[in-house]
Design an enzyme around this catalytic site. Structure first.
Site, PDB file in Angstrom:
ATOM      1  N   GLU A 275      40.201  34.729  25.249  1.00  0.00           N
ATOM      2  CA  GLU A 275      39.540  35.075  26.511  1.00  0.00           C
ATOM      3  C   GLU A 275      38.976  33.834  27.199  1.00  0.00           C
ATOM      4  O   GLU A 275      37.764  33.746  27.433  1.00  0.00           O
ATOM      5  CB  GLU A 275      38.371  36.036  26.229  1.00  0.00           C
ATOM      6  CG  GLU A 275      38.735  37.318  25.518  1.00  0.00           C
ATOM      7  CD  GLU A 275      37.499  38.107  25.075  1.00  0.00           C
ATOM      8  OE1 GLU A 275      36.368  37.581  25.106  1.00  0.00           O
ATOM      9  OE2 GLU A 275      37.688  39.268  24.681  1.00  0.00           O
ATOM     10  N   PRO A 276      39.801  32.860  27.521  1.00  0.00           N
ATOM     11  CA  PRO A 276      39.253  31.668  28.174  1.00  0.00           C
ATOM     12  C   PRO A 276      38.903  31.935  29.642  1.00  0.00           C
ATOM     13  O   PRO A 276      39.645  32.627  30.348  1.00  0.00           O
ATOM     14  CB  PRO A 276      40.396  30.656  28.085  1.00  0.00           C
ATOM     15  CG  PRO A 276      41.633  31.495  28.027  1.00  0.00           C
ATOM     16  CD  PRO A 276      41.257  32.791  27.362  1.00  0.00           C
ATOM     17  N   GLY A 277      37.781  31.426  30.076  1.00  0.00           N
ATOM     18  CA  GLY A 277      37.397  31.518  31.484  1.00  0.00           C
ATOM     19  C   GLY A 277      37.294  30.123  32.064  1.00  0.00           C
ATOM     20  O   GLY A 277      38.128  29.666  32.846  1.00  0.00           O
ATOM     21  N   ARG A 278      36.264  29.404  31.606  1.00  0.00           N
ATOM     22  CA  ARG A 278      35.933  28.102  32.181  1.00  0.00           C
ATOM     23  C   ARG A 278      37.119  27.122  32.145  1.00  0.00           C
ATOM     24  O   ARG A 278      37.343  26.396  33.106  1.00  0.00           O
ATOM     25  CB  ARG A 278      34.763  27.515  31.383  1.00  0.00           C
ATOM     26  CG  ARG A 278      34.161  26.283  31.986  1.00  0.00           C
ATOM     27  CD  ARG A 278      33.173  25.630  31.007  1.00  0.00           C
ATOM     28  NE  ARG A 278      32.227  26.534  30.416  1.00  0.00           N
ATOM     29  CZ  ARG A 278      30.965  26.736  30.841  1.00  0.00           C
ATOM     30  NH1 ARG A 278      30.511  26.074  31.873  1.00  0.00           N
ATOM     31  NH2 ARG A 278      30.172  27.582  30.212  1.00  0.00           N
ATOM     32  N   ARG A 314      24.189  26.415  38.468  1.00  0.00           N
ATOM     33  CA  ARG A 314      24.304  25.832  37.119  1.00  0.00           C
ATOM     34  C   ARG A 314      23.331  24.666  36.857  1.00  0.00           C
ATOM     35  O   ARG A 314      22.726  24.612  35.786  1.00  0.00           O
ATOM     36  CB  ARG A 314      25.743  25.418  36.812  1.00  0.00           C
ATOM     37  CG  ARG A 314      26.762  26.556  36.964  1.00  0.00           C
ATOM     38  CD  ARG A 314      28.118  26.237  36.358  1.00  0.00           C
ATOM     39  NE  ARG A 314      28.029  26.128  34.915  1.00  0.00           N
ATOM     40  CZ  ARG A 314      27.997  25.011  34.257  1.00  0.00           C
ATOM     41  NH1 ARG A 314      28.108  23.866  34.908  1.00  0.00           N
ATOM     42  NH2 ARG A 314      27.872  24.993  32.962  1.00  0.00           N
ATOM     43  N   CYS A 346      13.698  26.526  49.412  1.00  0.00           N
ATOM     44  CA  CYS A 346      12.281  26.158  49.329  1.00  0.00           C
ATOM     45  C   CYS A 346      11.731  26.231  47.917  1.00  0.00           C
ATOM     46  O   CYS A 346      10.819  27.012  47.637  1.00  0.00           O
ATOM     47  CB  CYS A 346      11.485  27.069  50.235  1.00  0.00           C
ATOM     48  SG  CYS A 346      12.093  26.931  51.909  1.00  0.00           S
ATOM     49  N   GLU A 347      12.311  25.521  47.002  1.00  0.00           N
ATOM     50  CA  GLU A 347      11.677  25.327  45.701  1.00  0.00           C
ATOM     51  C   GLU A 347      12.229  24.062  45.060  1.00  0.00           C
ATOM     52  O   GLU A 347      13.375  23.684  45.303  1.00  0.00           O
ATOM     53  CB  GLU A 347      11.825  26.540  44.781  1.00  0.00           C
ATOM     54  CG  GLU A 347      13.205  27.040  44.523  1.00  0.00           C
ATOM     55  CD  GLU A 347      13.159  28.243  43.573  1.00  0.00           C
ATOM     56  OE1 GLU A 347      12.965  28.027  42.370  1.00  0.00           O
ATOM     57  OE2 GLU A 347      13.296  29.389  44.040  1.00  0.00           O
ATOM     58  N   TYR A 375      31.946  29.880  37.151  1.00  0.00           N
ATOM     59  CA  TYR A 375      30.508  30.172  37.182  1.00  0.00           C
ATOM     60  C   TYR A 375      29.843  29.517  38.391  1.00  0.00           C
ATOM     61  O   TYR A 375      28.680  29.111  38.322  1.00  0.00           O
ATOM     62  CB  TYR A 375      29.847  29.755  35.858  1.00  0.00           C
ATOM     63  CG  TYR A 375      30.547  30.363  34.656  1.00  0.00           C
ATOM     64  CD1 TYR A 375      30.521  31.742  34.462  1.00  0.00           C
ATOM     65  CD2 TYR A 375      31.269  29.588  33.753  1.00  0.00           C
ATOM     66  CE1 TYR A 375      31.193  32.320  33.390  1.00  0.00           C
ATOM     67  CE2 TYR A 375      31.943  30.160  32.677  1.00  0.00           C
ATOM     68  CZ  TYR A 375      31.891  31.528  32.497  1.00  0.00           C
ATOM     69  OH  TYR A 375      32.559  32.109  31.447  1.00  0.00           O
TER      70      TYR A 375
END
Ligand code: LLP
Length: 421
Positions: A275-278, A314, A346-347, A375
């Protein structure tokens, strides 16, 4: 090789200058390369050649339907973790018998959706889930094919927020209890056991934790078969890491990962699923953004971009590093200056990186965040009422917007002000 390369000092996505995309679509925007997605999928297929296998792309990493279709057309299966992802996969044309359903909190509604539409298997994570799935399947007059996700208690040695295979994590059932849980599954009328599932974490840069986990799964396969269960599939999860920097990182290659799987699984006579994603989508995408201001601070200068933490979370969430490069290649030998690179939100958390050496940049200049295909868009939000940024897919010299930027009206008209207010 990711197909985002400089040609005559201009950064291209395949055969399209990124400056053309910025001029047409505006910034910020995500840009994906079909050739890179395709290449990465084939790396896994080639690595597993000789073993019966299905590469189930982890859609959570990038679930745009165009991306799913590009991979599904090559024969990929999909790993989904919600009813929404299941619906996307089906809408993109993926047949149910190529979809595996993972996740620790599947609801009855999600189970019904997948059972009615067709599903290759559910990766079940707990006894209560098993009971519910059996009841839902029986009520529909169906049998749910399942694997049980085991937690092998292996340290994946990755960021704590994306590590899943330690006993303290919420995932799977402890491998030490597997035999009794499989016995329970076998006694439930709506379930059919087809295999075992394991996934220990994401962005793994060392093969050793995979090896320990897979060895435990092989041992369990023998035990479960001796107990009379049919174990014909092993779902070995995702998690292989990618290089986020060009210079000093060399995570294991899919060929090495494939060789490890072949070595550990040997002649077990199972179909392997991964199940590879990245690794498929990460380096197949960049986030294209413009400099709004260069602000002189005390002891540091700020590069204020039109992209922010809501577009790419991220760095704020995992202290993740992304290479940031200008779209116009700097002259060789140009003096680099340290910048804090920030967005307009604004942070203070809206800081992509501090003290990053960059060539001198001016308002209007374009830069890209590399390795942003996984992601990135999927974790974005409209925080600060900033519209979700568009997604663009490139193939050769063509490009298309595959998710448009919503207008302010489209965004704010989703709110409903009650009449009685
Ligand atoms: N299978 C399961 C059951 C998973 O939970 C995951 C990722 C994958 C496969 C795919 O893992 P990959 O091959 O992409 O490493 N948002 C985080 C990553 C979260 C990963 C969650 N699970 C990040 O931006 O680093």
């Amino acid at each position: 090789m990711d197909h985002f390369l400089y040609r005559d000092s201009a950064l291209f996505a395949e055969d399209v200058p990124l400056s053309d995309i910025a001029a047409t679509v505006g910034t910020p925007a995500y840009v994906y390369s079909t050739a890179t997605l395709t290449r990465h999928y084939h790396l896994f297929k080639d690595a597993l050649e000789g073993l019966p296998n299905l590469v189930c792309y982890a859609m959570k990493s990038n679930s745009n339907q165009a991306v799913i279709k590009a991979l599904a057309d090559l024969g990929a299966g999909m790993d989904v973790v919600s009813g929404g992802e299941y619906a996307r996969a089906v809408a993109a044309g993926v047949p149910g018998d190529r979809i595996v359903f993972s996740g620790v909190g599947k609801t009855r509604g999600e189970m019904e959706l997948a059972l009615s539409g067709g599903i290759r298997q559910f990766n079940v994570e707990s006894e209560p889930e098993m009971q519910v799935l059996s009841a839902v399947a029986t009520a529909l007059g169906k049998t749910a094919p399942i694997t049980i996700r085991v937690n092998p208690d292996v340290d994946a040695k990755t960021h704590e927020k994306i590590s899943t295979g330690k006993s303290e994590n919420k995932f799977g059932i402890p491998i030490s209890r597997a035999r009794e849980v499989y016995a329970l599954a076998a006694s439930l009328p709506g379930l059919k056991i087809v295999g075992i599932d394991v996934h220990i974490g994401s962005q793994l840069t060392d093969l050793a934790p995979f090896e320990s986990a897979y060895e435990k799964v092989v041992e369990l396969t023998h035990q479960l078969r001796a107990d009379g269960h049919e174990i014909s599939r092993l779902d070995l999860g995702g998690g292989l890491g990618i290089p986020y920097t060009r210079s000093n990182e060399a995570p294991p290659l899919p060929t090495e990962y494939g060789a490890l799987i072949k070595r550990v699984i040997g002649d077990l006579d199972v179909e392997v699923e991964i199940e590879p994603g990245r690794l498929i989508s990460g380096n197949a995408g960049v986030m294209l953004t413009s400099v709004i201001y260069v602000k002189e601070g005390e002891g540091r200068d700020f590069l204020i971009l039109d992209a922010a933490m809501n577009d790419l979370i991220r760095p704020a969430m995992y202290d993740a590093h992304h290479d940031i490069v200008p779209v116009v290649e700097p002259e060789p030998g140009v003096v680099q200056l340290p910048y804090d690179i920030v967005g307009p939100v604004c942070e203070t958390g809206d800081t992509f990186t501090r003290n990053r050496p960059m060539p001198p940049l001016a308002p209007g200049d374009l830069v890209v965040f590399r390795s942003a295909g996984a992601y990135g868009a999927v974790m974005s939000s409209e925080y600060n009422t900033r519209p979700l940024i568009p997604e663009v897919l490139v193939k050769g010299d063509q490009f298309a917007v595959i998710r448009p930027r919503p207008s302010f009206d489209e965004m704010i008209n989703r709110d409903i002000v009650p009449e009685w207010l």
